[in-house]
Design a protein around this motif. Sequence first.
Motif, short mmCIF file in Angstrom:
data_model
loop_
_atom_site.label_atom_id
_atom_site.label_comp_id
_atom_site.label_asym_id
_atom_site.label_seq_id
_atom_site.Cartn_x
_atom_site.Cartn_y
_atom_site.Cartn_z
N ASP A 90 0.81 -1.21 0.00
CA ASP A 90 0.00 0.00 0.00
C ASP A 90 0.85 1.27 0.00
OD1 ASP A 90 -2.73 -1.13 0.24
OD2 ASP A 90 -1.94 -1.94 2.12
N VAL A 91 2.01 1.21 0.64
CA VAL A 91 2.91 2.35 0.75
C VAL A 91 4.33 1.85 0.51
CG1 VAL A 91 3.76 4.21 2.24
CG2 VAL A 91 1.41 3.42 2.49
N VAL A 92 5.12 2.64 -0.21
CA VAL A 92 6.53 2.30 -0.43
C VAL A 92 7.38 3.44 0.12
CG1 VAL A 92 8.32 1.76 -2.12
CG2 VAL A 92 5.98 0.92 -2.46
N VAL A 93 8.27 3.12 1.02
CA VAL A 93 9.07 4.11 1.74
C VAL A 93 10.55 3.88 1.47
CG1 VAL A 93 9.76 4.88 4.03
CG2 VAL A 93 7.37 4.37 3.58
N GLY A 94 11.29 4.94 1.12
CA GLY A 94 12.74 4.83 1.08
C GLY A 94 13.40 4.90 -0.28
N LEU A 95 12.65 5.18 -1.34
CA LEU A 95 13.28 5.37 -2.65
C LEU A 95 13.94 6.73 -2.68
CD1 LEU A 95 10.43 4.03 -4.96
CD2 LEU A 95 12.32 2.75 -3.91
N LEU A 112 -0.37 11.92 -5.70
CA LEU A 112 -0.57 12.31 -4.31
C LEU A 112 -1.20 13.70 -4.25
CD1 LEU A 112 2.86 11.14 -2.83
CD2 LEU A 112 0.66 9.96 -2.70
N SER A 113 -2.24 13.84 -3.44
CA SER A 113 -2.92 15.12 -3.26
C SER A 113 -2.66 15.59 -1.83
CB SER A 113 -4.42 14.98 -3.52
OG SER A 113 -4.65 14.49 -4.82
N LEU A 114 -1.55 16.29 -1.62
CA LEU A 114 -1.12 16.65 -0.28
C LEU A 114 -1.23 18.14 0.01
CD1 LEU A 114 2.06 14.38 -0.23
CD2 LEU A 114 -0.13 13.89 0.83
N GLY A 264 5.78 6.78 -1.71
CA GLY A 264 4.79 6.74 -2.78
C GLY A 264 3.76 5.66 -2.53
N ILE A 265 2.66 5.70 -3.28
CA ILE A 265 1.57 4.74 -3.15
C ILE A 265 1.38 4.04 -4.50
CG2 ILE A 265 -0.89 4.42 -2.65
CD1 ILE A 265 -0.77 6.99 -0.98
N PRO A 266 1.60 2.73 -4.59
CA PRO A 266 1.41 2.03 -5.86
C PRO A 266 -0.05 2.07 -6.32
CG PRO A 266 2.64 0.68 -4.28
CD PRO A 266 2.08 1.84 -3.52
N GLU A 267 -0.25 2.03 -7.62
CA GLU A 267 -1.60 2.05 -8.17
C GLU A 267 -2.39 0.82 -7.73
OE1 GLU A 267 -4.61 3.75 -9.61
OE2 GLU A 267 -2.78 4.71 -10.33
N PHE A 268 -1.70 -0.30 -7.48
CA PHE A 268 -2.40 -1.53 -7.09
C PHE A 268 -2.66 -1.60 -5.57
CE2 PHE A 268 2.16 -2.85 -7.65
CZ PHE A 268 2.48 -2.98 -6.31
N ALA A 275 -3.54 4.41 3.01
CA ALA A 275 -2.15 4.66 2.59
C ALA A 275 -1.87 6.15 2.54
CB ALA A 275 -1.89 4.01 1.23
N GLU A 276 -2.81 6.92 1.99
CA GLU A 276 -2.62 8.37 1.93
C GLU A 276 -2.62 8.99 3.33
OE1 GLU A 276 -4.68 12.02 -0.49
OE2 GLU A 276 -4.05 10.21 -1.56
N GLN A 277 -3.42 8.44 4.23
CA GLN A 277 -3.40 8.92 5.62
C GLN A 277 -2.05 8.64 6.27
OE1 GLN A 277 -6.78 7.53 7.98
NE2 GLN A 277 -8.10 7.62 6.16
N PHE A 278 -1.45 7.50 5.94
CA PHE A 278 -0.13 7.17 6.49
C PHE A 278 0.91 8.15 5.97
CE2 PHE A 278 3.87 4.85 6.88
CZ PHE A 278 3.77 4.32 8.16
N VAL A 279 0.84 8.50 4.69
CA VAL A 279 1.76 9.48 4.12
C VAL A 279 1.60 10.83 4.82
CG1 VAL A 279 2.39 10.77 2.04
CG2 VAL A 279 1.89 8.32 1.88
#
Length: 346
Positions: A90-95, A112-114, A264-268, A275-279
């Motif tokens: 759901d979330v990818v961290v560290g790229l 992302l809509s931040l 980032g958040i993968p499309e899948f 996931a967006e709340q976690f970001v």
Amino acid sequence: MKHFVLFLTVVFLGLFLAVLNRTDTAAPNSSLPTVRVFGYASFTGRWGPGPALKDLFEKSCKCKVEFIEGSDSGILLQRLKIEGESLGADVVVGLDQFDLSKAVSEQSWRKLSLGQLDVYDAVKPALANSFFVPYDWGALTFVARKNELMRMPASLDDLLAPELAKKIALQDPRTSSPGMQFLYWVIRSKGEDEGFRYLQKLMSQVHSFSPTWSTSYGLFTNKQTKLVYSYVTSPLYHEVEEKKKDYVALPFNEDLPVQFEFVGIPEFCRHCDLAEQFVNLMLSNEGQKIIMEKNYMFPVMKGVMENTSFAPLMNVKTMQQVEILSSTEVDRLLRRWTEIRRGDLN
């Protein structure tokens, strides 16, 4: 016999009711959605920011957070490609900035809509990508122990000194984000052709090219090397966590490279809203403070670092340009580096 049968019936009925009651009790927890976060080892591990962010998020999200680990960003991206969708990332961290083009070419990502982010000026160039947002950043240089070297290196050329032969710990740029940062630093400081000639000379000075930053740093802390390529904040870690003041980040004549770490958040994604709340949590003041103090990196959001021991460390001379290299360009540079590593370059 009838009494025995009646006894067994009562026992089994009691067991059945106990299991039923246990199932009903457990049902609310088991029905909670699980947000799966792909991250590198030092982020998701016990001492990293991941566990503290997980605890904070689970207090309000009505969900569970599960970490899926890759030892470094390069390996993380490979794992995401192979099993990210099947595991439900759901979330990818560290790229970092050298991973983004490859990540976009291999996966589809959600925009992302931040809203407007109040970040430091140094961070603003890293906001250009709509699929990824930086959550921390840091400058890299060499770290040494005080009073161990007669002459501390002050430039890239100083690393070629005979007394440093086999005494430098570096990372493999093919698997390690800091390793790629060092390759980029040399090329941008010296020019590509001269930079690769320099790297050819440097090969005999290097103790080893570790697959991850943590492996190379372990060689240094175990005193198998005199220098390690790391972050300007690394000595602060030793001072705060270990009460040791015998480590120093070296100022170099060349402008130091800057690494941005992105989420980032993968499309899948399966739980995209969570996931967006976690970001958003990662970019909140509380989340940024956790990341700064656990990751020993600079926060991206203003108002978090002021009046802390991190603030003075920002006063280093760094490269001003944030360059997002294409995956083709990264692969080309890595091929040239591999030729040198194999001794194929004349």
